[in-house]
Design a protein around this motif. Structure first.
Motif, PDB file in Angstrom:
ATOM      1  N   PRO A 131      24.389  49.708   5.931  1.00 43.92           N
ATOM      2  CA  PRO A 131      23.013  49.198   6.003  1.00 43.92           C
ATOM      3  C   PRO A 131      22.015  50.264   5.558  1.00 43.92           C
ATOM      4  CG  PRO A 131      24.217  48.781   8.051  1.00 43.92           C
ATOM      5  CD  PRO A 131      25.033  49.729   7.252  1.00 43.92           C
ATOM      6  N   ASN A 132      21.011  49.842   4.795  1.00 43.22           N
ATOM      7  CA  ASN A 132      19.957  50.747   4.340  1.00 43.22           C
ATOM      8  C   ASN A 132      18.699  50.502   5.160  1.00 43.22           C
ATOM      9  OD1 ASN A 132      20.577  51.082   0.740  1.00 43.22           O
ATOM     10  ND2 ASN A 132      21.924  51.332   2.477  1.00 43.22           N
ATOM     11  N   ILE A 133      18.199  51.529   5.801  1.00 42.89           N
ATOM     12  CA  ILE A 133      17.025  51.434   6.659  1.00 42.89           C
ATOM     13  C   ILE A 133      15.804  51.836   5.841  1.00 42.89           C
ATOM     14  CG2 ILE A 133      15.973  52.184   8.798  1.00 42.89           C
ATOM     15  CD1 ILE A 133      18.644  50.614   9.103  1.00 42.89           C
ATOM     16  N   GLU A 134      14.883  50.881   5.631  1.00 42.93           N
ATOM     17  CA  GLU A 134      13.767  51.124   4.715  1.00 42.93           C
ATOM     18  C   GLU A 134      12.404  50.788   5.303  1.00 42.93           C
ATOM     19  OE1 GLU A 134      14.553  50.061   0.614  1.00 42.93           O
ATOM     20  OE2 GLU A 134      16.582  49.413   1.141  1.00 42.93           O
ATOM     21  N   PHE A 135      12.393  50.282   6.534  1.00 41.37           N
ATOM     22  CA  PHE A 135      11.142  49.909   7.177  1.00 41.37           C
ATOM     23  C   PHE A 135      11.081  50.504   8.586  1.00 41.37           C
ATOM     24  CE2 PHE A 135      12.071  45.938   4.600  1.00 41.37           C
ATOM     25  CZ  PHE A 135      11.238  46.286   3.549  1.00 41.37           C
ATOM     26  N   ALA A 136       9.874  50.629   9.119  1.00 37.89           N
ATOM     27  CA  ALA A 136       9.711  51.108  10.488  1.00 37.89           C
ATOM     28  C   ALA A 136      10.478  50.227  11.467  1.00 37.89           C
ATOM     29  CB  ALA A 136       8.228  51.148  10.852  1.00 37.89           C
ATOM     30  N   ARG A 137      10.447  48.911  11.233  1.00 41.42           N
ATOM     31  CA  ARG A 137      11.158  47.979  12.112  1.00 41.42           C
ATOM     32  C   ARG A 137      12.656  48.277  12.145  1.00 41.42           C
ATOM     33  NH1 ARG A 137      10.908  44.819  16.558  1.00 41.42           N
ATOM     34  NH2 ARG A 137      12.390  43.103  16.452  1.00 41.42           N
ATOM     35  N   GLY A 138      13.216  48.619  11.004  1.00 43.52           N
ATOM     36  CA  GLY A 138      14.627  48.974  10.959  1.00 43.52           C
ATOM     37  C   GLY A 138      14.909  50.312  11.610  1.00 43.52           C
ATOM     38  N   LEU A 139      14.014  51.272  11.391  1.00 37.86           N
ATOM     39  CA  LEU A 139      14.224  52.607  11.951  1.00 37.86           C
ATOM     40  C   LEU A 139      14.351  52.562  13.469  1.00 37.86           C
ATOM     41  CD1 LEU A 139      14.382  55.679  11.517  1.00 37.86           C
ATOM     42  CD2 LEU A 139      11.889  55.732  11.753  1.00 37.86           C
ATOM     43  N   VAL A 140      13.471  51.824  14.123  1.00 33.10           N
ATOM     44  CA  VAL A 140      13.502  51.797  15.587  1.00 33.10           C
ATOM     45  C   VAL A 140      14.651  50.958  16.118  1.00 33.10           C
ATOM     46  CG1 VAL A 140      11.020  52.199  15.722  1.00 33.10           C
ATOM     47  CG2 VAL A 140      11.884  49.844  15.797  1.00 33.10           C
ATOM     48  N   GLN A 141      15.365  50.272  15.240  1.00 34.98           N
ATOM     49  CA  GLN A 141      16.533  49.487  15.655  1.00 34.98           C
ATOM     50  C   GLN A 141      17.825  49.996  15.009  1.00 34.98           C
ATOM     51  OE1 GLN A 141      15.809  45.153  16.761  1.00 34.98           O
ATOM     52  NE2 GLN A 141      14.785  45.282  14.780  1.00 34.98           N
ATOM     53  N   THR A 142      17.817  51.211  14.520  1.00 32.10           N
ATOM     54  CA  THR A 142      18.989  51.722  13.810  1.00 32.10           C
ATOM     55  C   THR A 142      20.250  51.647  14.651  1.00 32.10           C
ATOM     56  OG1 THR A 142      17.648  53.189  12.416  1.00 32.10           O
ATOM     57  CG2 THR A 142      19.971  53.735  12.658  1.00 32.10           C
ATOM     58  N   GLY A 143      20.161  51.991  15.916  1.00 28.06           N
ATOM     59  CA  GLY A 143      21.346  51.946  16.765  1.00 28.06           C
ATOM     60  C   GLY A 143      21.943  50.551  16.858  1.00 28.06           C
ATOM     61  N   ALA A 144      21.092  49.547  17.075  1.00 26.97           N
ATOM     62  CA  ALA A 144      21.567  48.162  17.160  1.00 26.97           C
ATOM     63  C   ALA A 144      22.100  47.679  15.816  1.00 26.97           C
ATOM     64  CB  ALA A 144      20.438  47.252  17.640  1.00 26.97           C
ATOM     65  N   ILE A 145      21.454  48.091  14.746  1.00 23.43           N
ATOM     66  CA  ILE A 145      21.912  47.715  13.402  1.00 23.43           C
ATOM     67  C   ILE A 145      23.289  48.304  13.134  1.00 23.43           C
ATOM     68  CG2 ILE A 145      21.473  48.181  10.950  1.00 23.43           C
ATOM     69  CD1 ILE A 145      18.447  47.824  11.645  1.00 23.43           C
ATOM     70  N   ALA A 146      23.486  49.572  13.494  1.00 25.27           N
ATOM     71  CA  ALA A 146      24.774  50.231  13.273  1.00 25.27           C
ATOM     72  C   ALA A 146      25.889  49.583  14.076  1.00 25.27           C
ATOM     73  CB  ALA A 146      24.660  51.710  13.624  1.00 25.27           C
ATOM     74  N   ALA A 147      25.531  49.024  15.227  1.00 23.11           N
ATOM     75  CA  ALA A 147      26.540  48.425  16.114  1.00 23.11           C
ATOM     76  C   ALA A 147      26.811  46.956  15.820  1.00 23.11           C
ATOM     77  CB  ALA A 147      26.092  48.583  17.564  1.00 23.11           C
ATOM     78  N   ALA A 148      26.109  46.379  14.854  1.00 24.39           N
ATOM     79  CA  ALA A 148      26.212  44.935  14.621  1.00 24.39           C
ATOM     80  C   ALA A 148      27.516  44.515  13.951  1.00 24.39           C
ATOM     81  CB  ALA A 148      25.026  44.465  13.772  1.00 24.39           C
ATOM     82  N   SER A 149      28.233  45.447  13.348  1.00 17.23           N
ATOM     83  CA  SER A 149      29.496  45.121  12.689  1.00 17.23           C
ATOM     84  C   SER A 149      30.458  46.291  12.808  1.00 17.23           C
ATOM     85  CB  SER A 149      29.267  44.807  11.204  1.00 17.23           C
ATOM     86  OG  SER A 149      30.505  44.744  10.501  1.00 17.23           O
ATOM     87  N   ARG A 150      31.722  45.973  13.059  1.00 17.96           N
ATOM     88  CA  ARG A 150      32.737  47.024  13.104  1.00 17.96           C
ATOM     89  C   ARG A 150      32.989  47.625  11.726  1.00 17.96           C
ATOM     90  NH1 ARG A 150      37.624  44.936  17.133  1.00 17.96           N
ATOM     91  NH2 ARG A 150      36.365  44.832  19.054  1.00 17.96           N
ATOM     92  N   ARG A 151      32.559  46.940  10.700  1.00 18.17           N
ATOM     93  CA  ARG A 151      32.742  47.438   9.336  1.00 18.17           C
ATOM     94  C   ARG A 151      31.788  48.596   9.001  1.00 18.17           C
ATOM     95  NH1 ARG A 151      35.212  43.813   5.668  1.00 18.17           N
ATOM     96  NH2 ARG A 151      35.575  41.705   6.451  1.00 18.17           N
ATOM     97  N   THR A 152      30.728  48.739   9.746  1.00 21.92           N
ATOM     98  CA  THR A 152      29.697  49.710   9.405  1.00 21.92           C
ATOM     99  C   THR A 152      30.212  51.133   9.610  1.00 21.92           C
ATOM    100  OG1 THR A 152      27.922  48.178   9.968  1.00 21.92           O
ATOM    101  CG2 THR A 152      27.361  50.515   9.920  1.00 21.92           C
ATOM    102  N   ILE A 153      30.235  51.911   8.516  1.00 20.39           N
ATOM    103  CA  ILE A 153      30.702  53.298   8.595  1.00 20.39           C
ATOM    104  C   ILE A 153      29.533  54.277   8.567  1.00 20.39           C
ATOM    105  CG2 ILE A 153      33.071  53.040   7.822  1.00 20.39           C
ATOM    106  CD1 ILE A 153      30.337  53.992   5.372  1.00 20.39           C
ATOM    107  N   GLY A 154      28.357  53.798   8.217  1.00 18.09           N
ATOM    108  CA  GLY A 154      27.198  54.665   8.162  1.00 18.09           C
ATOM    109  C   GLY A 154      25.952  53.847   7.910  1.00 18.09           C
ATOM    110  N   CYS A 155      24.814  54.514   8.027  1.00 20.45           N
ATOM    111  CA  CYS A 155      23.536  53.929   7.649  1.00 20.45           C
ATOM    112  C   CYS A 155      22.839  54.916   6.718  1.00 20.45           C
ATOM    113  CB  CYS A 155      22.655  53.668   8.867  1.00 20.45           C
ATOM    114  SG  CYS A 155      23.258  52.388  10.001  1.00 20.45           S
ATOM    115  N   LEU A 156      22.058  54.385   5.817  1.00 20.32           N
ATOM    116  CA  LEU A 156      21.355  55.214   4.836  1.00 20.32           C
ATOM    117  C   LEU A 156      19.860  55.003   4.996  1.00 20.32           C
ATOM    118  CD1 LEU A 156      22.315  55.731   1.135  1.00 20.32           C
ATOM    119  CD2 LEU A 156      19.976  55.058   1.693  1.00 20.32           C
ATOM    120  N   MET A 157      19.108  56.101   5.016  1.00 20.18           N
ATOM    121  CA  MET A 157      17.658  55.995   5.163  1.00 20.18           C
ATOM    122  C   MET A 157      16.989  56.141   3.809  1.00 20.18           C
ATOM    123  SD  MET A 157      15.002  58.055   7.628  1.00 20.18           S
ATOM    124  CE  MET A 157      14.300  59.103   6.373  1.00 20.18           C
TER     125      MET A 157
END
Length: 300
Positions: A131-157
């Motif tokens: 997942p690519n984090i590009e908005f303030a809304r995404g930044l404050v939810q990065t933890g939940a976004i990272a946990a939304a799928s077992r496939r997620t190996i990283g997040c990119l800002m």
């Protein structure tokens, strides 16, 4: 076929124009650990059909050259589904999704990737997500976004989109994104995924070296980039040097010697060495050894 470099040891993540064949064909020579076939901002809508047609052959060529193959599709409510239908035939190692602001964006991507894996006979669960984090809304939810799928190996800002969303003034010193970058790595580390730092979007070599060194000090081990010439610089900064490894070895030896004498800590070069310093030194040595082993294998 060379063993795939694990995401935790991928230092440089290079975005490439999705329909520029000359750039794509030269990309592996950049030494970037991850090549990202960029179908969103770097590929105007009229060129996306061409970019999709290139995917299967391109990914096979990249994989043969020992790099991790990634693709960034468009948001799924735009061209993303058309992108996935084409590029999944090339079996990318990682699918990146831009403008992720809510966990359900990742859930939808997971569902779509799963469907295409089944349709194309790809081992289910073998495609990772970024997942690519590009908005303030995404930044404050990065933890939940990272946990939304077992496939997620990283997040990119992202840098440019996030700065624009914040209304910040961009500068090569990156001061306007300092808090965001610090928060982002904390969120990713807490979620147990790789934090891929934002790209340095100026051309100077000194600037990207300085920016990467600052990111490393924060704890980053991975950085995205938009200029192939920056890959070797990023790799160099994010790889422990021989001097750093020697110093880490001195720390480990001094601390272990102190422990055999029943001491809880010891002074070395004016610094008091305690368990966290010792643990960090051991991790640095392990990372350096792992990176060197992979680089040797890539050159074999």
């Amino acid at each position: 076929m060379r063993k795939l470099r694990p995401a935790s040891l991928c230092r440089s993540w290079l975005f490439l124009e999705g329909a520029n064949e000359a750039v794509l064909q030269r990309a592996a020579a950049s030494s970037a650990d991850v090549l990202i076939h960029e179908l969103e901002d770097f590929t105007p809508p009229p060129l996306r059909p061409k970019a999709r047609r290139l995917a299967a052959e391109l990914y096979a060529a990249w994989r043969d050259q020992g790099v991790v193959v990634a693709v960034r599709v468009n948001p799924l409510d735009q061209d993303g589904m058309d992108d996935l239908a084409a590029v999944m035939q090339g079996r990318p190692d990682i699918v990146a999704l831009p403008k992720v602001a809510e966990p359900y964006h990742v859930v939808r991507l997971d569902e779509a990737v799963t469907r295409f894996e089944r349709d194309y006979g790809i081992a289910e669960g073998s495609t990772s997500l970024l997942p690519n984090i590009e908005f303030a809304r995404g930044l404050v939810q990065t933890g939940a976004i990272a946990a939304a799928s077992r496939r997620t190996i990283g997040c990119l800002m992202a840098s440019e989109d996030l700065a624009a969303d914040l209304g910040a003034e961009r500068g090569s010193d990156g001061l306007e994104l300092a808090y965001a970058r610090q928060r982002f790595i904390v969120e990713c580390r807490a979620a147990g995924v790789v934090a891929v730092d934002c790209p340095y979007t100026w051309s100077d070599a000194e600037g990207v070296a300085r920016d990467t060194a600052w990111a490393r000090r924060l704890g980053y081990t991975a950085k995205s980039l938009v200029d192939p010439a920056h890959a070797t610089i990023v790799n160099g900064v994010l790889t422990p040097s021989e001097d750093e490894l020697r110093q880490a070895g001195r720390i480990v030896a001094a601390f272990e010697a102190a422990r055999t004498q029943g001491l809880g800590r010891v002074e070395l070069d004016g610094s008091l060495l305690e368990v966290p310093t010792y643990s960090n030194a051991k991790r640095l040595i392990a990372r350096g050894e792992a990176l060197r082993a992979i680089d040797r294998n890539a050159q074999a």
